[in-house]
Design a protein around this motif. Structure first.
Motif, PDB file in Angstrom:
ATOM      1  N   HIS A   1       0.847  -1.195   0.000  1.00  0.00           N
ATOM      2  CA  HIS A   1       0.000   0.000   0.000  1.00  0.00           C
ATOM      3  C   HIS A   1       0.885   1.248   0.000  1.00  0.00           C
ATOM      4  CE1 HIS A   1      -3.662  -2.357   1.121  1.00  0.00           C
ATOM      5  NE2 HIS A   1      -2.715  -3.188   1.536  1.00  0.00           N
ATOM      6  N   TYR A   2       0.631   2.112  -0.963  1.00  0.00           N
ATOM      7  CA  TYR A   2       1.403   3.355  -1.074  1.00  0.00           C
ATOM      8  C   TYR A   2       0.456   4.538  -0.979  1.00  0.00           C
ATOM      9  CZ  TYR A   2       4.877   0.225  -3.175  1.00  0.00           C
ATOM     10  OH  TYR A   2       5.753  -0.803  -3.420  1.00  0.00           O
ATOM     11  N   THR A   3       0.996   5.666  -0.518  1.00  0.00           N
ATOM     12  CA  THR A   3       0.222   6.907  -0.545  1.00  0.00           C
ATOM     13  C   THR A   3       1.036   7.956  -1.286  1.00  0.00           C
ATOM     14  OG1 THR A   3      -0.946   6.476   1.500  1.00  0.00           O
ATOM     15  CG2 THR A   3      -0.713   8.769   0.883  1.00  0.00           C
ATOM     16  N   ILE A   4       0.390   8.621  -2.224  1.00  0.00           N
ATOM     17  CA  ILE A   4       1.028   9.729  -2.939  1.00  0.00           C
ATOM     18  C   ILE A   4       0.074  10.916  -2.896  1.00  0.00           C
ATOM     19  CG2 ILE A   4       1.809  10.572  -5.200  1.00  0.00           C
ATOM     20  CD1 ILE A   4       2.672   7.725  -5.891  1.00  0.00           C
ATOM     21  N   ALA A   5       0.613  12.097  -2.595  1.00  0.00           N
ATOM     22  CA  ALA A   5      -0.198  13.316  -2.662  1.00  0.00           C
ATOM     23  C   ALA A   5       0.342  14.194  -3.779  1.00  0.00           C
ATOM     24  CB  ALA A   5      -0.146  14.059  -1.327  1.00  0.00           C
ATOM     25  N   MET A   6      -0.521  14.556  -4.707  1.00  0.00           N
ATOM     26  CA  MET A   6      -0.119  15.507  -5.747  1.00  0.00           C
ATOM     27  C   MET A   6      -0.138  16.893  -5.120  1.00  0.00           C
ATOM     28  SD  MET A   6      -2.350  14.121  -8.946  1.00  0.00           S
ATOM     29  CE  MET A   6      -3.671  13.330  -8.060  1.00  0.00           C
ATOM     30  N   ARG A   7       0.978  17.603  -5.276  1.00  0.00           N
ATOM     31  CA  ARG A   7       1.068  18.912  -4.642  1.00  0.00           C
ATOM     32  C   ARG A   7       1.754  19.928  -5.545  1.00  0.00           C
ATOM     33  NH1 ARG A   7      -0.066  18.268   0.805  1.00  0.00           N
ATOM     34  NH2 ARG A   7       0.384  16.170   1.617  1.00  0.00           N
ATOM     35  N   GLN A   8       1.403  21.186  -5.315  1.00  0.00           N
ATOM     36  CA  GLN A   8       2.142  22.285  -5.921  1.00  0.00           C
ATOM     37  C   GLN A   8       3.415  22.460  -5.103  1.00  0.00           C
ATOM     38  OE1 GLN A   8      -0.072  25.958  -5.870  1.00  0.00           O
ATOM     39  NE2 GLN A   8       1.392  26.998  -7.195  1.00  0.00           N
ATOM     40  N   ALA A   9       4.550  22.651  -5.766  1.00  0.00           N
ATOM     41  CA  ALA A   9       5.816  22.748  -5.030  1.00  0.00           C
ATOM     42  C   ALA A   9       6.775  23.630  -5.804  1.00  0.00           C
ATOM     43  CB  ALA A   9       6.411  21.357  -4.842  1.00  0.00           C
ATOM     44  N   SER A  10       7.912  23.898  -5.150  1.00  0.00           N
ATOM     45  CA  SER A  10       8.927  24.718  -5.777  1.00  0.00           C
ATOM     46  C   SER A  10      10.172  23.846  -5.929  1.00  0.00           C
ATOM     47  CB  SER A  10       9.145  25.917  -4.857  1.00  0.00           C
ATOM     48  OG  SER A  10      10.337  26.538  -5.152  1.00  0.00           O
ATOM     49  N   ALA A  11      10.725  23.796  -7.131  1.00  0.00           N
ATOM     50  CA  ALA A  11      11.842  22.881  -7.397  1.00  0.00           C
ATOM     51  C   ALA A  11      13.084  23.656  -7.806  1.00  0.00           C
ATOM     52  CB  ALA A  11      11.456  21.918  -8.519  1.00  0.00           C
ATOM     53  N   GLN A  12      14.249  23.105  -7.456  1.00  0.00           N
ATOM     54  CA  GLN A  12      15.508  23.713  -7.879  1.00  0.00           C
ATOM     55  C   GLN A  12      15.951  23.000  -9.156  1.00  0.00           C
ATOM     56  OE1 GLN A  12      17.246  26.174  -5.540  1.00  0.00           O
ATOM     57  NE2 GLN A  12      17.765  26.757  -7.645  1.00  0.00           N
ATOM     58  N   ILE A  13      15.485  23.489 -10.299  1.00  0.00           N
ATOM     59  CA  ILE A  13      15.866  22.914 -11.587  1.00  0.00           C
ATOM     60  C   ILE A  13      16.990  23.756 -12.186  1.00  0.00           C
ATOM     61  CG2 ILE A  13      15.063  22.423 -13.939  1.00  0.00           C
ATOM     62  CD1 ILE A  13      12.228  22.018 -12.673  1.00  0.00           C
ATOM     63  N   LEU A  14      16.820  25.073 -12.107  1.00  0.00           N
ATOM     64  CA  LEU A  14      17.817  26.008 -12.634  1.00  0.00           C
ATOM     65  C   LEU A  14      18.827  26.316 -11.535  1.00  0.00           C
ATOM     66  CD1 LEU A  14      15.216  28.392 -14.318  1.00  0.00           C
ATOM     67  CD2 LEU A  14      16.637  26.650 -15.438  1.00  0.00           C
ATOM     68  N   PRO A  15      20.060  26.679 -11.918  1.00  0.00           N
ATOM     69  CA  PRO A  15      21.057  26.943 -10.874  1.00  0.00           C
ATOM     70  C   PRO A  15      20.718  28.164 -10.024  1.00  0.00           C
ATOM     71  CG  PRO A  15      21.947  27.407 -13.085  1.00  0.00           C
ATOM     72  CD  PRO A  15      20.624  26.751 -13.283  1.00  0.00           C
ATOM     73  N   THR A  16      20.043  29.155 -10.600  1.00  0.00           N
ATOM     74  CA  THR A  16      19.891  30.432  -9.895  1.00  0.00           C
ATOM     75  C   THR A  16      18.465  30.755  -9.477  1.00  0.00           C
ATOM     76  OG1 THR A  16      19.711  31.383 -12.095  1.00  0.00           O
ATOM     77  CG2 THR A  16      21.855  31.556 -11.019  1.00  0.00           C
ATOM     78  N   LYS A  17      17.490  30.016  -9.981  1.00  0.00           N
ATOM     79  CA  LYS A  17      16.104  30.405  -9.700  1.00  0.00           C
ATOM     80  C   LYS A  17      15.267  29.173  -9.377  1.00  0.00           C
ATOM     81  CE  LYS A  17      15.131  34.778 -11.608  1.00  0.00           C
ATOM     82  NZ  LYS A  17      16.413  35.449 -11.777  1.00  0.00           N
ATOM     83  N   LYS A  18      14.205  29.382  -8.611  1.00  0.00           N
ATOM     84  CA  LYS A  18      13.280  28.287  -8.301  1.00  0.00           C
ATOM     85  C   LYS A  18      12.196  28.217  -9.381  1.00  0.00           C
ATOM     86  CE  LYS A  18      14.423  27.176  -3.888  1.00  0.00           C
ATOM     87  NZ  LYS A  18      14.573  25.845  -3.330  1.00  0.00           N
ATOM     88  N   THR A  19      11.677  27.008  -9.560  1.00  0.00           N
ATOM     89  CA  THR A  19      10.641  26.791 -10.568  1.00  0.00           C
ATOM     90  C   THR A  19       9.426  26.145  -9.907  1.00  0.00           C
ATOM     91  OG1 THR A  19      12.344  26.460 -12.259  1.00  0.00           O
ATOM     92  CG2 THR A  19      10.144  25.616 -12.761  1.00  0.00           C
ATOM     93  N   GLY A  20       8.268  26.707 -10.130  1.00  0.00           N
ATOM     94  CA  GLY A  20       7.038  26.119  -9.594  1.00  0.00           C
ATOM     95  C   GLY A  20       6.665  24.876 -10.394  1.00  0.00           C
TER      96      GLY A  20
ATOM     97  N   ALA B   1      11.399  34.271 -17.907  1.00  0.00           N
ATOM     98  CA  ALA B   1      12.530  35.022 -17.349  1.00  0.00           C
ATOM     99  C   ALA B   1      12.644  34.854 -15.834  1.00  0.00           C
ATOM    100  CB  ALA B   1      12.393  36.498 -17.707  1.00  0.00           C
ATOM    101  N   ASP B   2      11.512  34.662 -15.142  1.00  0.00           N
ATOM    102  CA  ASP B   2      11.566  34.537 -13.682  1.00  0.00           C
ATOM    103  C   ASP B   2      11.853  33.109 -13.216  1.00  0.00           C
ATOM    104  OD1 ASP B   2       9.216  33.235 -14.289  1.00  0.00           O
ATOM    105  OD2 ASP B   2       7.937  34.493 -13.003  1.00  0.00           O
ATOM    106  N   GLY B   3      12.130  32.210 -14.151  1.00  0.00           N
ATOM    107  CA  GLY B   3      12.467  30.833 -13.788  1.00  0.00           C
ATOM    108  C   GLY B   3      11.270  29.903 -13.774  1.00  0.00           C
ATOM    109  N   SER B   4      10.076  30.435 -13.959  1.00  0.00           N
ATOM    110  CA  SER B   4       8.902  29.556 -13.999  1.00  0.00           C
ATOM    111  C   SER B   4       8.863  28.816 -15.334  1.00  0.00           C
ATOM    112  CB  SER B   4       7.613  30.361 -13.789  1.00  0.00           C
ATOM    113  OG  SER B   4       7.467  31.305 -14.824  1.00  0.00           O
ATOM    114  N   LEU B   5       8.124  27.707 -15.362  1.00  0.00           N
ATOM    115  CA  LEU B   5       7.981  26.975 -16.617  1.00  0.00           C
ATOM    116  C   LEU B   5       7.163  27.809 -17.592  1.00  0.00           C
ATOM    117  CD1 LEU B   5       7.088  23.376 -15.356  1.00  0.00           C
ATOM    118  CD2 LEU B   5       9.128  24.010 -16.675  1.00  0.00           C
ATOM    119  N   ALA B   6       7.591  27.834 -18.842  1.00  0.00           N
ATOM    120  CA  ALA B   6       6.806  28.500 -19.885  1.00  0.00           C
ATOM    121  C   ALA B   6       6.124  27.415 -20.699  1.00  0.00           C
ATOM    122  CB  ALA B   6       7.720  29.341 -20.761  1.00  0.00           C
TER     123      ALA B   6
END
Ligand code: C2O
Ligand code: CU
Ligand code: CU
Length: 537
Positions: free
Chosen positions: A72-91, A225-230
């Motif tokens: 039995h597993y539990t997964i919650a889908m969530r909005q989060a902030s990820a460090q994909i780029l070296p200088t900016k966070k990405t939602g 430009a702000d690091g968010s996904l386009a």
């Protein structure tokens, strides 16, 4: 140097002569980089360290009366902030807030129940701001219809659904991703994708495990430009980003020992296909396809890899001295949009292995004979029925169709309209044709593993001679596949895995072992609906 960069320099030179022409290179530049990031924020190849997706442990293990283990597993889908780029966070939107989501790994014969919670905001935070009504598909599993992620079987924010997976199939690399109607592309692109690995005894003996068994979730992205996904799907043609991610990291570098490794490559891009090769010129030894191990290893210099396909490849680093770098490259295919660094994927830096490595030959070779499977024994003569499908761009309202119909037509029929009605456990040959030179369509058939019989009347490519559930229908290609429809009855989807095509609306369904007016105990929408989730977090 890319062609366009060369052109840019030429035009730049012209610009010196005629001032009016100076604007030309500027438009060329912006058309050439999909991201709007400043050069300081733009990631560069081979700067970031490789990492594996997190693993998911069961929250509970139970046993059925006959002794069958259920994880039995539990997964919650969530909005989060990820460090994909070296200088900016990405939602992102992620399973447990990560991209890729956590990997589930278990043995054939162990069942699983995934308690999937939709803890996303009500509406997508960007772009279309659509309602985040999700449906989770375990791609590559023969799951009952009501747990198969049917596009309209949605779980709303604040609700959850228990997905039951049988895991009776042989070892394979599969993946779970969102399948919510009309917005699968945006949801998967935002991060809703993860790997699911099924092991069995034969595979554990034959192929590298543990540290030497490496998941590679490959995708592409473009950034604002702000690091968010386009997001720009070019009128639903597709989205081609200029940043290549492996397990959510731009062009990572992985340290490897001088020995044989196994890579489970998943193309999780929503529209980009790849043609993988190694900078060293050495072969990629393909040992597994979508439905698990192939009958025999196929060693190739490069291979075409469409969206949602999985290829397992062995790479032998044993002849390299520590300090050598080998790059995994992308030679690309027709009708992708390529940018300066989309020809690179990741790099392997060879480091010294442990002193006793030579005395442990386990898995440290390239096996030639692998595993037979039911699908690979099917022939044209086993088929009771032949059907033909045309994938086309011809719709008036929704551009992409199969045999002139769209998922809109299925919805309008109250989900009755089905384009094939195979009998339970019957074998059929499907011919799928793309008459266009302008597009390629990786077509996915839910429920089944199929064998590719022919491509334009010739033998399939070496790397696709294994059990499959997605077939690349390239420009002006006609492909025949053979498969057995079972062991479940009910309605299942077929669609293009270019996700903007799927959403608009290159998708239909087939019905196994039931008539149109029969009662359907496995109704994909009503048999196991989502439930209100009263857990406060
Ligand atoms: Cu990978 Cu119907 O999807
Ligand atoms: Cu599937
Ligand atoms: Cu398509």
């Amino acid at each position: 140097m890319s062609v366009s960069r060369r052109k840019l320099l030429q035009w730049g030179g012209l610009g010196v002569v005629g001032a009016g022409l100076v604007t030309v290179p500027i438009t060329t530049v912006s058309a050439k980089s999909a991201s709007q990031l400043s050069s300081r924020d733009m990631p560069k190849p081979f700067k970031a360290a490789f990492r594996r997706p997190p693993k998911l442990d069961p929250v509970d293990i139970t046993y059925e009366d006959d002794g069958t283990q259920v994880n039995h597993y539990t997964i919650a889908m969530r909005q989060a902030s990820a460090q994909i780029l070296p200088t900016k966070k990405t939602g992102i939107l992620g399973y447990n807030g990560t991209f890729p989501g956590p990997t589930i790994e278990l043995d054939q014969g162990t069942k699983s129940v995934v308690h999937m919670r939709n803890r996303l905001p009500k509406n997508h935070p960007q772009w279309s701001k659509h309602l985040l009504a999700t449906s989770t598909h375990l791609h590559g599993s023969a799951t009952l219809p009501q747990y198969d992620g049917y596009a309209n079987d949605v779980t709303l924010p604040g609700f959850s659904k228990d997905y039951q997976y049988p895991n009776f199939q042989p070892a394979r690399t599969i993946w779970y991703h969102d399948h919510g109607v009309h917005f699968t592309a945006q949801n998967v692109y935002s991060g809703l994708a993860g790997m699911y690995i099924l092991h069995d005894e034969v595979e554990k003996e034959l192929l590298p495990q543990g540290e030497f068994d490496v998941p590679l979730v490959v995708s592409d992205a473009m950034f604002a430009a702000d690091g968010s996904l386009a997001y720009d799907d070019r009128d639903h043609s597709g989205l081609w980003g200029d940043v290549i991610l492996v397990n959510g990291v731009p062009w990572p570098v992985m340290k490897v020992q001088p020995r044989v490794y196994r890579f489970r490559i998943l193309n999780a891009s929503i529209s980009r296909s790849y043609r993988f090769s190694l900078s060293s010129g050495q072969p990629l030894h393909v040992v597994g396809t979508d439905g698990g191990l192939m009958p025999a290893t196929q060693s190739v210099g490069n291979f075409r890899h469409g969206m949602a396909e999985r290829y397992e490849v062995l790479i032998d680093f044993s002849k390299y001295k520590p300090g050598t770098r080998v790059e995994l490259r992308n030679l690309s295919n027709k009708n992708n949009r390529d940018y300066d660094f989309t020809g690179k994927v990741m790099a392997f830096d060879v480091v010294a292995g442990p002193a006793d490595m030579k005395s442990d030959p386990r898995w440290n070779h390239i096996p030639t004979t692998l595993v037979d499977s039911e699908a690979m024994h099917l022939t044209e003569d086993d088929a009771e029925e032949d059907r033909r499908f045309r994938v086309e761009k011809d719709g008036l309202v929704e551009p992409w169709t199969i045999n002139g119909v769209t998922w809109e037509d299925v919805i309008a029929s109250n989900f009755k309209l089905a384009h094939a009605d195979p009998k339970l456990n019957s074998v059929e040959v499907w011919e799928i044709e793309n008459k266009s030179g302008g597009w390629f369509h990786p077509v996915h058939i839910h429920l089944v593993d199929f064998r590719i019989l022919s491509r334009n009347g010739k033998a399939p490519y070496a790397w696709e001679r294994g059990p499959k559930d997605v077939v690349y229908i390239g420009e002006n290609e006609k492909v025949d596949v053979v498969m057995r429809f079972g062991p479940h009855q009910g309605r299942y989807m077929v669609h293009c895995h270019n996700l903007p095509h799927e959403d608009h609306s290159m998708m239909f369904q087939f019905r196994v072992g039931l008539g149109e007016d029969d009662e359907d105990p496995w109704d994909p929408i009503n048999a196991a609906p989502a439930e209100f989730d009263d857990d406060p977090d």
